[in-house]
Design a protein around this motif. Sequence first.
Motif, PDB file in Angstrom:
ATOM      1  N   VAL A 126      51.689  42.726  31.123  1.00 48.06           N
ATOM      2  CA  VAL A 126      50.153  42.913  30.908  1.00 48.06           C
ATOM      3  C   VAL A 126      49.497  41.949  31.864  1.00 48.06           C
ATOM      4  N   HIS A 127      48.452  42.506  32.423  1.00 42.41           N
ATOM      5  CA  HIS A 127      47.546  41.967  33.339  1.00 42.41           C
ATOM      6  C   HIS A 127      46.584  40.948  32.714  1.00 42.41           C
ATOM      7  N   LEU A 128      46.498  39.822  32.417  1.00 43.86           N
ATOM      8  CA  LEU A 128      45.736  38.840  31.645  1.00 43.86           C
ATOM      9  C   LEU A 128      45.248  37.631  32.278  1.00 43.86           C
ATOM     10  N   GLU A 129      45.367  37.638  33.819  1.00 41.69           N
ATOM     11  CA  GLU A 129      44.861  36.443  34.223  1.00 41.69           C
ATOM     12  C   GLU A 129      43.409  36.477  34.592  1.00 41.69           C
ATOM     13  N   PHE A 130      42.576  37.784  34.241  1.00 40.92           N
ATOM     14  CA  PHE A 130      41.181  37.524  34.472  1.00 40.92           C
ATOM     15  C   PHE A 130      40.839  38.071  32.794  1.00 40.92           C
ATOM     16  N   ASP A 131      41.534  37.826  31.696  1.00 44.96           N
ATOM     17  CA  ASP A 131      40.836  38.294  30.599  1.00 44.96           C
ATOM     18  C   ASP A 131      40.869  36.851  29.754  1.00 44.96           C
ATOM     19  N   PRO A 132      39.653  36.234  29.697  1.00 47.10           N
ATOM     20  CA  PRO A 132      39.500  34.831  29.100  1.00 47.10           C
ATOM     21  C   PRO A 132      39.785  34.880  27.547  1.00 47.10           C
ATOM     22  N   ARG A 134      42.391  36.186  26.397  1.00 48.74           N
ATOM     23  CA  ARG A 134      43.826  36.196  26.074  1.00 48.74           C
ATOM     24  C   ARG A 134      44.601  35.262  27.060  1.00 48.74           C
ATOM     25  N   GLY A 135      43.911  34.335  27.364  1.00 49.88           N
ATOM     26  CA  GLY A 135      44.633  32.961  27.991  1.00 49.88           C
ATOM     27  C   GLY A 135      44.215  32.937  29.628  1.00 49.88           C
ATOM     28  N   GLY A 136      43.337  34.000  29.945  1.00 50.06           N
ATOM     29  CA  GLY A 136      43.013  34.097  31.430  1.00 50.06           C
ATOM     30  C   GLY A 136      41.596  33.537  31.842  1.00 50.06           C
ATOM     31  N   VAL A 137      41.001  33.749  32.712  1.00 48.46           N
ATOM     32  CA  VAL A 137      39.737  33.163  33.202  1.00 48.46           C
ATOM     33  C   VAL A 137      39.002  34.335  33.738  1.00 48.46           C
ATOM     34  N   LEU A 138      37.719  34.314  33.613  1.00 49.72           N
ATOM     35  CA  LEU A 138      36.804  35.209  34.157  1.00 49.72           C
ATOM     36  C   LEU A 138      36.663  35.227  35.708  1.00 49.72           C
ATOM     37  N   LEU A 139      36.782  36.422  36.259  1.00 52.23           N
ATOM     38  CA  LEU A 139      36.384  36.614  37.544  1.00 52.23           C
ATOM     39  C   LEU A 139      34.965  36.052  37.911  1.00 52.23           C
ATOM     40  N   PRO A 140      35.152  35.005  39.106  1.00 56.54           N
ATOM     41  CA  PRO A 140      33.670  34.527  39.395  1.00 56.54           C
ATOM     42  C   PRO A 140      32.493  35.427  39.677  1.00 56.54           C
ATOM     43  N   GLU A 141      31.337  35.137  39.354  1.00 59.62           N
ATOM     44  CA  GLU A 141      30.181  36.197  38.900  1.00 59.62           C
ATOM     45  C   GLU A 141      30.066  36.984  40.595  1.00 59.62           C
ATOM     46  N   HIS A 142      30.031  36.071  41.659  1.00 64.07           N
ATOM     47  CA  HIS A 142      29.612  36.489  42.750  1.00 64.07           C
ATOM     48  C   HIS A 142      30.776  37.736  43.132  1.00 64.07           C
ATOM     49  N   LEU A 143      32.021  37.556  42.692  1.00 63.15           N
ATOM     50  CA  LEU A 143      33.028  38.450  43.305  1.00 63.15           C
ATOM     51  C   LEU A 143      32.995  39.686  42.293  1.00 63.15           C
ATOM     52  N   ARG A 144      32.368  39.589  40.973  1.00 60.62           N
ATOM     53  CA  ARG A 144      32.342  40.510  40.231  1.00 60.62           C
ATOM     54  C   ARG A 144      30.952  41.599  40.867  1.00 60.62           C
ATOM     55  N   GLY A 145      30.063  40.855  41.429  1.00 57.46           N
ATOM     56  CA  GLY A 145      28.782  41.817  41.977  1.00 57.46           C
ATOM     57  C   GLY A 145      29.478  42.270  43.162  1.00 57.46           C
ATOM     58  N   TRP A 146      30.221  41.741  43.891  1.00 55.97           N
ATOM     59  CA  TRP A 146      31.108  42.405  44.983  1.00 55.97           C
ATOM     60  C   TRP A 146      31.728  43.513  44.641  1.00 55.97           C
ATOM     61  N   LEU A 147      32.416  43.462  43.717  1.00 56.82           N
ATOM     62  CA  LEU A 147      33.533  44.548  43.168  1.00 56.82           C
ATOM     63  C   LEU A 147      32.510  45.754  42.456  1.00 56.82           C
ATOM     64  N   ALA A 148      31.377  45.401  41.771  1.00 54.71           N
ATOM     65  CA  ALA A 148      30.494  46.383  41.269  1.00 54.71           C
ATOM     66  C   ALA A 148      30.053  47.421  42.326  1.00 54.71           C
ATOM     67  N   GLN A 149      30.013  46.875  43.589  1.00 53.45           N
ATOM     68  CA  GLN A 149      29.424  47.654  44.773  1.00 53.45           C
ATOM     69  C   GLN A 149      30.259  48.723  45.271  1.00 53.45           C
ATOM     70  N   PHE A 150      31.613  48.365  44.999  1.00 59.37           N
ATOM     71  CA  PHE A 150      32.526  49.430  45.510  1.00 59.37           C
ATOM     72  C   PHE A 150      32.436  50.844  45.103  1.00 59.37           C
ATOM     73  N   PRO A 151      32.262  51.720  46.198  1.00 60.58           N
ATOM     74  CA  PRO A 151      32.097  53.109  45.645  1.00 60.58           C
ATOM     75  C   PRO A 151      33.248  53.673  45.187  1.00 60.58           C
ATOM     76  N   ARG A 152      33.071  54.932  44.349  1.00 60.27           N
ATOM     77  CA  ARG A 152      34.378  55.530  44.065  1.00 60.27           C
ATOM     78  C   ARG A 152      35.055  56.572  44.838  1.00 60.27           C
ATOM     79  N   GLU A 153      34.364  56.822  46.024  1.00 60.29           N
ATOM     80  CA  GLU A 153      34.942  57.846  46.786  1.00 60.29           C
ATOM     81  C   GLU A 153      34.166  57.521  47.987  1.00 60.29           C
ATOM     82  N   LEU A 154      34.869  58.041  49.202  1.00 61.92           N
ATOM     83  CA  LEU A 154      34.051  58.190  50.626  1.00 61.92           C
ATOM     84  C   LEU A 154      34.206  59.190  51.115  1.00 61.92           C
ATOM     85  N   ARG A 155      33.117  60.154  51.457  1.00 58.55           N
ATOM     86  CA  ARG A 155      32.958  61.383  51.998  1.00 58.55           C
ATOM     87  C   ARG A 155      32.521  61.263  53.679  1.00 58.55           C
TER      88      ARG A 155
END
Length: 253
Positions: A126-132, A134-155
């Motif tokens: 189970v992937h828990l390292e970014f689940d605070p 369940r023992g993990g930690v939260l991904l830093p906010e600026h990286l969360r913002g970066w991931l949030a900009q990723f598109p779901r597809e590229l045409r």
Amino acid sequence: MHKFLAFGDVHADFETLWAALRAASCVDAQYLPTPPVQAGLFQVVIIGDLVHPKNEGEYARLIGLPSFDLHDADHLLLAARNQVAHLERLRAYQAAVPHAVHILLGNHDDAVLYDTYTLGTAGGLVHLEFDPERGGVLLPEHLRGWLAQFPRELRVGGVQFAHVSPLPAHLHYDDLFYGDPSTKRWFQEIPEYVDMAGLEFGVYGHTQMEGGILLDEEHRFAMIDALHAREYLELMLDAGEESAVSAVRAVPF
């Protein structure tokens, strides 16, 4: 003529990703984009799932210990910190050439970003390292913002890059997605989906290809979750009409 270099699911194996990018002449020794990438002549596409190693052995390698214990908070912290360090480097690489480096949102990235699902493997990992919670930690906010900009597809004209498949339903990682067995089997059972979607060619990940990249020339798609097999995909698209694929091949490195 434009060259698109597509790289399969990373799953925290950033060393192999950088090796592939170096082999493709897309990154230099300082982890900076090479002149062809800066000029936009080379277009880099990373198909998603940057986070979460695929198995306990990969977790152990990531944290530099003989074994990995998902119930050990120190192990989870090491796994999170090491992934964050690599994500920072990749973020800087993309920021230098946002017009030429495209990173798609995979379902594992989505799970870390929105905290909706706890993902694991068939073997019980189970992937828990970014689940605070369940023992993990939260991904830093600026990286969360970066991931949030990723598109779901590229045409690019009639060429689609997506994490899973040509199906619009597979672009959203919800209950229907995780309950749908076709996410892992569509390319075997209904490869005609690419044609039905009106595409000239499709490039997808999500399902690990044990023998390396699967290039289905008849149905005009490639399954590229094959970094572990040390392969990436190269597509040549005609400069005057970017929807026209003039060549496609799997490249070992």
